[in-house]
Enzyme design. Structure first.
Site, PDB file in Angstrom:
ATOM      1  N   GLY A   1       0.814  -1.209   0.000  1.00 36.19           N
ATOM      2  CA  GLY A   1       0.000   0.000   0.000  1.00 36.19           C
ATOM      3  C   GLY A   1       0.845   1.255   0.000  1.00 36.19           C
TER       4      GLY A   1
ATOM      5  N   PRO B   1       2.484   4.866   1.042  1.00 34.11           N
ATOM      6  CG  PRO B   1       4.406   6.059   0.529  1.00 34.11           C
ATOM      7  CD  PRO B   1       3.194   5.456  -0.090  1.00 34.11           C
ATOM      8  N   GLY B   2       1.945   5.630   4.458  1.00 28.96           N
ATOM      9  CA  GLY B   2       1.021   6.278   5.376  1.00 28.96           C
ATOM     10  C   GLY B   2      -0.353   5.656   5.445  1.00 28.96           C
ATOM     11  CB  THR B   3      -2.132   3.073   3.544  1.00 30.75           C
ATOM     12  OG1 THR B   3      -0.986   2.289   3.264  1.00 30.75           O
ATOM     13  CG2 THR B   3      -2.455   3.957   2.361  1.00 30.75           C
ATOM     14  N   GLY B   4      -0.981   2.841   6.802  1.00 26.71           N
ATOM     15  CA  GLY B   4      -1.120   2.114   8.062  1.00 26.71           C
ATOM     16  C   GLY B   4      -0.553   0.708   8.039  1.00 26.71           C
TER      17      GLY B   4
ATOM     18  CB  THR C   1       4.269   0.646  10.401  1.00 25.20           C
ATOM     19  OG1 THR C   1       4.964   0.956   9.210  1.00 25.20           O
ATOM     20  CG2 THR C   1       5.233   0.319  11.500  1.00 25.20           C
TER      21      THR C   1
ATOM     22  CD  GLU D   1     -11.640   3.935 -13.082  1.00 24.88           C
ATOM     23  OE1 GLU D   1     -11.848   2.772 -13.477  1.00 24.88           O
ATOM     24  OE2 GLU D   1     -10.547   4.514 -13.243  1.00 24.88           O
TER      25      GLU D   1
ATOM     26  CG  HIS E   1     -12.703   1.463 -17.776  1.00 28.73           C
ATOM     27  ND1 HIS E   1     -12.132   1.272 -18.999  1.00 28.73           N
ATOM     28  CD2 HIS E   1     -11.869   2.298 -17.099  1.00 28.73           C
ATOM     29  CE1 HIS E   1     -11.001   1.980 -19.050  1.00 28.73           C
ATOM     30  NE2 HIS E   1     -10.825   2.605 -17.909  1.00 28.73           N
TER      31      HIS E   1
HETATM   32  P1  ADP Z   1       2.900   2.988   6.506  1.00 32.98           P
HETATM   33  O1  ADP Z   1       3.680   1.986   7.276  1.00 32.98           O
HETATM   34  O2  ADP Z   1       1.854   2.377   5.631  1.00 32.98           O
HETATM   35  O3  ADP Z   1       3.721   3.977   5.760  1.00 32.98           O
HETATM   36  P2  ADP Z   1       2.114   3.801   9.114  1.00 32.98           P
HETATM   37  O4  ADP Z   1       1.548   2.550   9.601  1.00 32.98           O
HETATM   38  O5  ADP Z   1       3.476   4.170   9.566  1.00 32.98           O
HETATM   39  O6  ADP Z   1       2.060   3.858   7.549  1.00 32.98           O
HETATM   40  O7  ADP Z   1       1.113   4.975   9.486  1.00 32.98           O
HETATM   41  C1  ADP Z   1       1.538   6.209  10.000  1.00 32.98           C
HETATM   42  C2  ADP Z   1       0.529   6.754  10.965  1.00 32.98           C
HETATM   43  O8  ADP Z   1      -0.690   7.058  10.296  1.00 32.98           O
HETATM   44  C3  ADP Z   1       0.138   5.767  12.030  1.00 32.98           C
HETATM   45  O9  ADP Z   1       1.005   5.833  13.117  1.00 32.98           O
HETATM   46  C4  ADP Z   1      -1.260   6.219  12.398  1.00 32.98           C
HETATM   47  O10 ADP Z   1      -1.233   7.256  13.348  1.00 32.98           O
HETATM   48  C5  ADP Z   1      -1.798   6.775  11.120  1.00 32.98           C
HETATM   49  N1  ADP Z   1      -2.639   5.806  10.421  1.00 32.98           N
HETATM   50  C6  ADP Z   1      -2.392   5.270   9.215  1.00 32.98           C
HETATM   51  N2  ADP Z   1      -3.394   4.442   8.856  1.00 32.98           N
HETATM   52  C7  ADP Z   1      -4.270   4.431   9.862  1.00 32.98           C
HETATM   53  C8  ADP Z   1      -5.509   3.744  10.087  1.00 32.98           C
HETATM   54  N3  ADP Z   1      -6.022   2.895   9.189  1.00 32.98           N
HETATM   55  N4  ADP Z   1      -6.142   3.966  11.245  1.00 32.98           N
HETATM   56  C9  ADP Z   1      -5.628   4.800  12.141  1.00 32.98           C
HETATM   57  N5  ADP Z   1      -4.487   5.466  12.004  1.00 32.98           N
HETATM   58  C10 ADP Z   1      -3.799   5.306  10.872  1.00 32.98           C
HETATM   59 ZN    ZN Z   2      -9.176   3.704 -17.164  1.00 28.88          ZN
END
Ligand code: ADP
Ligand code: ZN
Length: 647
Positions: free
Chosen positions: A222, A224-227, A229, A444, A447
């Site tokens: 996914g 970056p920042g989608t959660g 970790t 979309e 399609h």
């Molecule tokens: P990734 O590893 O995908 O780059 P992280 O897991 O490090 O992203 O997410 C960074 C921060 O974003 C998390 O510490 C959290 O605070 C917030 N976050 C991301 N996704 C979620 C989610 N689905 N629910 C709650 N908080 C989230």
């Molecule tokens: Zn398309």
């Protein structure tokens, strides 16, 4: 000193099998001494060959006969040139040497020779020569020893010498992450896939008793920042096991073998506290496909091989689960993805409206909100934002409230921080404007409708305008009803129409052409080209193939093998096929314009709709007599399996 010597010595050591790792300083010292001895022996042999050895009395005879031209007194020998030799041209002169008797007075000899008119080169005192010798061997030993230590250090994986392999690894271990699934908003599909792993960590016996093998690893894919970790931590938290985390880039080192030793170290430590979770962030840094295109990167390859063998090596019953995260799954080495390794792929998508709302709720749990706060409005405004953006947004709002001396966060705080964090001074490309969203939605649905209305098309299973990991702003997923190995020409033509359906809708509704269709068009062109050049589905060329696949197991690239004029003909046919497909798709959408509008509006509100919902609209239009709620005939497979086609 001869620089080559050290290089040789380095190579030798790299080729040494790993079990011969020097265990301590003494090994390094002994090897160094041995090398110095060998070297000085060789050095002597080489330097002596330039001179003729004579006895001391020969030297005395020459001196007494007045036959000496030049003499050089070294610390251990006398090198001299006779007058006969001195007359010859410089290249063919051959000097003699004889040993220097210990205890002989060098200074006196030098003075005597000088008095005789012999040229004396640098008479060296005994003290001096001794210091020279010490210096010579000392420096040689010191330098060699330094190199040996470098080599042995980095080869010692067990850290017996406190080697590099261990000291710098940024590995984190948390006994308890304190994160549970409650802290992860949305991502229900990802959670579902992970529940089994948690159960396994809780009770491995239940699985091993029955003989079941659990996946050793799962790959979280996914943006970056989608959660990702966060999800991995939540798995550890839910299972109540320790959590090891390391970033793939920490494995990548300058010296060959160090990354591999870190991998070994990581798995060894994990085995000590198993059951546990190992989380490797940015695995693409080590897991990149091995190739020889840019020269071979042996460090990365060794690290990857080590990782593969560690994953293969650990006993699943021990309860180690390896989770890895990447946002570039396509560049990963195939060996990593094969069964028994990271065979499970868990998509962690950007959140849709509901997901964003849940994320906002999670992050505002501990924040005092005033009455007027409407999180849904914020969620609506932030299409395309990921969890990390939303967490940041909430925090900024709280900071603003404090700055303004308020006791609680209000809606204005949230809206203002939305503007600074997400919309920002420079608009982040993932957050779409309203117009862009409309365009993507119609594209979309274009399609999807072509696919839904065509006889030979694969059923649609999902349409979304939530931007995707791959960079697509939205996508339509089709799921074949059963696995197919053959395609008829009709099916391929339908496929072409579906592919260009997005562009057709853009043109029909907005009268514009956007860049969003580029991937569709490339794929359509590729397909049309294959039909003409490889599948014998050409009108003019008939069944003659004009391209052949060279290496089916590598890139599968086809190469044209035909005359230039034929190639031009192929291009013409490809274009005709595409033009026809676009015309057909446009006609179809024009005929069902109201359906196109309805579904697009619905998609704009919901952001993600299922194939069932789409078919309900389609069937309602086709058969208005049928009662509402009738199950569509062509029910698409609901679950996501491997190999969906997206566009
Ligand atoms: P990734 O590893 O995908 O780059 P992280 O897991 O490090 O992203 O997410 C960074 C921060 O974003 C998390 O510490 C959290 O605070 C917030 N976050 C991301 N996704 C979620 C989610 N689905 N629910 C709650 N908080 C989230
Ligand atoms: Zn398309």
């Amino acid at each position: 000193m001869d620089p080559n010597r050290n290089d040789q010595n380095r190579n030798q050591n790299n080729n040494e099998p790993e079990k011969d790792k020097p265990k301590n300083i003494w090994t390094a010292l002994i090897i160094t001494l041995a090398l110095v001895l060998i070297f000085s022996w060789i050095f002597n042999a080489v330097s002596n060959s330039q001179y003729t050895e004579t006895t001391y009395s020969d030297f005395l005879d020459a001196k007494d006969a007045g036959n000496l031209a030049e003499v050089e007194i070294r610390y251990d020998r006398i090198v001299y040139l006779t007058k006969d030799e001195a007359k010859k041209p410089a290249q063919s002169q051959k000097a003699c040497y004889t040993g220097l008797r210990s205890g002989s007075d060098v200074m006196e000899l030098a003075a005597e020779l000088h008095a005789m008119g012999v040229t004396v080169n640098e008479p060296i005192t005994e003290d001096n020569s001794f210091i020279m010798m010490i210096l010579y061997y000392g420096i040689t030993i010191a330098v060699l020893f330094f190199f040996m230590r470098m080599l042995t250090k980095r080869m010692s994986a067990d850290g017996a010498m406190g080697g590099f392999g261990k000291s710098k690894a940024k590995m984190y271990m948390e006994k308890q992450t304190g994160v549970t699934f409650k802290d992860v908003a949305g991502q229900d599909e990802a959670k579902e896939s992970l529940v089994e792993i948690i159960d396994f960590l809780h009770n491995p016996k239940k699985y091993t008793d029955i003989g079941a093998k659990l996946p050793k690893g799962a790959l979280l894919v996914g943006s970056p920042g989608t959660g990702k970790t966060l999800l991995a931590k939540a798995v550890a938290g839910e299972a109540g096991v320790p959590f090891f985390s390391i970033s793939g880039s920490d494995f990548v080192e300058m010296f060959v073998g160090m990354g591999a030793s870190r991998v070994r170290d990581l798995f060894q430590q994990a085995a000590k506290v198993a059951p546990c979770i190992i989380f490797i962030d940015e695995i693409d840094a080590v897991g990149r496909a091995r190739d020889n295109r840019f020269g071979n990167n042996s460090e990365q390859e060794q690290t990857l091989n080590q990782l593969l063998s560690e994953i293969d090596g650990f006993e699943p019953s021990k309860g180690i689960v390896c989770l890895a995260a990447t946002n570039r799954p396509e560049i990963l080495d195939k060996a990593l993805l094969r069964p028994g390794r990271f065979d499970r792929r868990i998509i962690v998508d950007r959140p849709n409206l509901q997901g964003r709302l849940d994320t906002l709720k999670v992050h505002t749990r501990k924040i005092k909100l005033s009455e007027d706060v409407d999180l849904r409005k914020i969620a609506q405004a932030t299409a395309g934002a990921v969890g990390a953006d939303l967490a940041n947004l909430v925090n900024e709002a709280a900071l603003r409230a404090v700055r303004l001396g308020r006791k609680a966060v209000n809606q204005e705080d949230l809206m203002v921080s939305f503007e600074t964090v997400i919309a920002g001074t420079e608009k982040k490309n993932t957050v779409l404007t309203d117009m862009e969203k409309r365009l993507v939605a119609y594209h979309e649905v274009g399609h999807a409708l072509v696919a839904a209305l065509e006889k030979h098309a694969q059923p649609v299973s999902k349409i979304t305008i939530v931007p995707h990991t791959s960079g697509a702003l939205g996508y339509t997923m089709q799921m074949p009803e059963e696995e197919k190995f053959l395609n008829t020409a009709e099916e391929l033509i339908t496929e072409l129409r579906t592919l260009v359906g997005g562009r057709a809708a853009e043109q029909l509704v907005f009268g514009v052409q956007t860049t969003g269709a580029s991937n569709d068009l490339q794929r359509a062109t590729g397909l049309a080209r294959n039909m003409v050049t490889q599948y014998g589905m050409s009108k003019e060329l008939g069944i003659m193939t004009t391209a052949s696949v060279q290496n089916a197991y590598l890139d599968g690239q086809a190469y044209m093998d035909c005359a230039q004029t034929t190639a031009a003909q192929v291009d013409g046919e490809v274009k005709a096929l595409l033009d026809q497909a676009l015309a057909d798709a446009s006609r179809l959408l024009r005929e069902h314009r109201s359906l196109l509008d309805e579904v697009s509006e619905y998609l704009l509100v919901k952001e993600t709709i299922t194939g069932d919902e789409l078919m309900a609209y389609v069937n309602a239009e086709n058969a208005p007599k049928l009662e509402a709620g009738t199950e569509p005939e062509n029910e698409p497979t609901a679950e996501q399996t491997e190999g969906p086609s997206e566009r």
